[in-house]
Design an enzyme around this catalytic site. Sequence first.
Site, PDB file in Angstrom:
ATOM      1  N   ASP A   1      10.298   6.139  -7.285  1.00  0.00           N
ATOM      2  CA  ASP A   1       9.195   5.934  -6.227  1.00  0.00           C
ATOM      3  C   ASP A   1       8.299   3.898  -7.390  1.00  0.00           C
ATOM      4  O   ASP A   1       8.256   4.466  -8.547  1.00  0.00           O
ATOM      5  CB  ASP A   1       7.683   6.766  -5.658  1.00  0.00           C
ATOM      6  N   GLU A   2       7.443   3.545  -6.922  1.00  0.00           N
ATOM      7  CA  GLU A   2       6.708   2.420  -7.080  1.00  0.00           C
ATOM      8  C   GLU A   2       8.107   1.817  -8.292  1.00  0.00           C
ATOM      9  O   GLU A   2       7.099   1.167  -9.867  1.00  0.00           O
ATOM     10  CB  GLU A   2       5.630   3.347  -7.934  1.00  0.00           C
TER      11      GLU A   2
ATOM     12  N   ARG B   1      -5.655  -3.062   0.670  1.00  0.00           N
ATOM     13  CA  ARG B   1      -6.538  -2.203  -0.196  1.00  0.00           C
ATOM     14  C   ARG B   1      -6.984  -1.857   2.249  1.00  0.00           C
ATOM     15  O   ARG B   1      -7.640  -0.762   1.624  1.00  0.00           O
ATOM     16  CB  ARG B   1      -7.702  -1.978  -1.096  1.00  0.00           C
TER      17      ARG B   1
ATOM     18  N   GLN C   1       3.438  -6.311  -5.219  1.00  0.00           N
ATOM     19  CA  GLN C   1       2.588  -5.553  -6.484  1.00  0.00           C
ATOM     20  C   GLN C   1       3.106  -5.228  -7.385  1.00  0.00           C
ATOM     21  O   GLN C   1       2.151  -4.126  -7.832  1.00  0.00           O
ATOM     22  CB  GLN C   1       2.488  -4.016  -5.496  1.00  0.00           C
TER      23      GLN C   1
ATOM     24  N   LYS D   1       6.071   4.399   2.223  1.00  0.00           N
ATOM     25  CA  LYS D   1       6.627   4.944   1.278  1.00  0.00           C
ATOM     26  C   LYS D   1       7.221   6.109   1.131  1.00  0.00           C
ATOM     27  O   LYS D   1       8.144   6.366   0.888  1.00  0.00           O
ATOM     28  CB  LYS D   1       6.476   3.644   0.498  1.00  0.00           C
ATOM     29  N   THR D   2       5.933   7.171   1.207  1.00  0.00           N
ATOM     30  CA  THR D   2       6.378   7.693   0.767  1.00  0.00           C
ATOM     31  C   THR D   2       6.776   9.098   1.975  1.00  0.00           C
ATOM     32  O   THR D   2       7.888  10.127   1.734  1.00  0.00           O
ATOM     33  CB  THR D   2       4.453   8.591   1.007  1.00  0.00           C
TER      34      THR D   2
END
Length: 756
Positions: free
Chosen positions: A217-218, A629, A248, A33-34
């Site tokens: 973002d997020e 993770r 998330q 995503k970044t």
Amino acid sequence: MQNLLHNLNPEQLAAVTLPAQSALILAGAGSGKTRVLTTRIAWLVQTGQISANGILAVTFTNKAAKEMLMRLSAMLPINTRGLWIGTFHGLCNRLLRAHHRDAGLPQTFQILDSADQLSFIKRLLKANNVDDEKYPPRTLMYFINGAKDSGLRASEVEAYDAIERKMVELYDLYDQQCQREGVVDFAELLLRSYELLSRNQPLREHYQARFKHILVDEFQDTNDLQYKWLKLLAGQHGAVFAVGDDDQSIYAFRGANVGNMSAFEREFRVQNLIKLEQNYRSHGHILDAANTLIANNSKRLGKNLRTDAGHGEPVRVYEATSDIQEAQWIVEEAKNLIREGSLRSEIAILYRSNAQSRVIEHSLFTSGIPYRVYGGQRYFERAEIKHAIAYLQLMDNPHNDSAFLRVVNFPARGIGARSLEQLQDAAKQYNLSLYAAVPYVAGKAGSSLSSFVKLIEGARFETQQLPLPEMVQIVLEVSSLIEHYQTEKEGADRIENLEQLVNAATLFVSEEGFGLDAPALAGPASQATPNVITIADGVEIIDADAALPAVMSPLSAFLSHASLEAGDNQAQAGQDALQLMTVHSAKGLEFDAVFISGLEEGLFPHENSAKEEGGAEEERRLMYVAITRARKRLYMSFSQTRMLHGQTRYNMRSRFFDELPEEAMKWLSPKTQPSWFASSKSAWDESPSTGANTIAQSFNKNAWRIGESVFHAKFGEGVIVNIEGSGANSRAHINFGRHGMKLLDLSIAKLDKIPG
């Protein structure tokens, strides 16, 4: 252009090259995503759709913002220093600095981090003779921040009883005191910024016209006020590119509202919803576990992670008899990984509650394995640094009572509680700050306080034309902080930290473009000429698109930086040490090997989740975050007994095990089903028509044993954890899971043994 786009997969490419409309990008864990966010910005600029100054990008951590800026500087031949890319708090701080008069703030307003805010509230309660047991400071802090996060001032909060009415009254007094002292807390940054844009139409329209592209973002972590702030900036014509993952969303306790994603899709009439499902982090079995688990949540926007990396290792599951045995197993497995060549820093042990770390830390320590508890105290949160910062805050704004009280008698200079009480009485009587009220205190107390004021004013005079690093060095000397810590047995580390503050100041002015020779206390005008823009009806505003020198002095900017850094929840990963952390802290991180410990009912999922609406689904999202993770290896463990908060708990394994795919799992200990340690969803829950007697069979009742699985007609399945007496006088302590521990007379109790 092709170089910019050539490494993108089809979904990423589609997201990056979307037309100038609002879009929702469902970005799964490890889906890049970044890369999508930064490439989207670079593509918009490179194709000439907008200048870099017309973009606003919002992240949730300083670390993420810095990474975006670093990537952009590699993609585009532009100076990224003036770009509006940062956290909600950082961007709001920037906006308020540029328009402090319109916002009703002094130019040198200072930011309270969480620790400072709590101290401020304790002082407020004491000054108003409020019982801090009836109104705990931390509870009041959560109440105030919660109201602000909802966009509510004290006058707008509905109170339903006497306690809440008092809380509202204290909220109002808190706001008044903050205004008098020229300080703001984190929540105030956003609320004051929102109020400024709401009531100032010319200013709002200016920024709406400027920021035609807003990237977030997020997005799943936004609270109600953050979402309202974004809507206000977007207006009717702005395009919002929202990237997030509803699976998330794990910060409801901080006010995050996962429903903002659905609301955004509806309210912005989103036509472009793109799912980034290609995972570049984890092997197949790990993703299968994550996908199967999260599918049990309702109201998902829906996606399914996939990988080209193959199935990889199965997810290993271990059942321990105690938390000590669990910790020992984790440590032995970690040692095996290290022997095979894994870096310690690429191994993480996750837990739901910080209280679980003690026994794990003990096992690591006795095994000689270096470890680091992630999320430890950050540099700007250390006591000696906060003392030094308080002196600098008084140089910048002497009316900051919190800073004044922190250092007025540190190091000790004979100003005791009685002297401060006299000073606070004078400040209250004349409605002044503590600093300004010093002349109204007579006698020895007044003399000692006056000496402190002269120290601050003398330091200010001596350093007013000096650069920030030199000012910091002199303040450390005249404050006697270094001299004080030289007398402490273990003061060397604190002195070293204080000396690092000079280096931090040097790096800051260099990175932010102030110039190493710029006077620390000089006003913005001497640093750079603000960009004054005339808008509707001849109204002039200072545009805040330049770097910090346009709106802040080096000292003010550095102090804001210190407060915002102290409030950042992310920390840098450690080197060559095994990583320990809560699952919440692990968000955004990844490791080659991950251990998820304590997977028991009441612990993970946490028992509090049953009391909260949507709590069970948030716990499942938290488990999803924990699973994703892991890159290569994932371990899960649970324990029959666990010592927590001084009490031994007898546990049932987590319901999450019922929601994981058998083909992806490898049990490293016998998996008996049903048994006393079965999940909360028992065999007869699944097949009620068969009746419990099809499972439970009678055995010789004269041979009961500790650890034996039994069935009781009223309490259901349980396990014998202790037996008292013998023969006809024997009694058993039996853990019946959700029915708790029962003491039953074995001569009359109607118990059946369960085989296995």
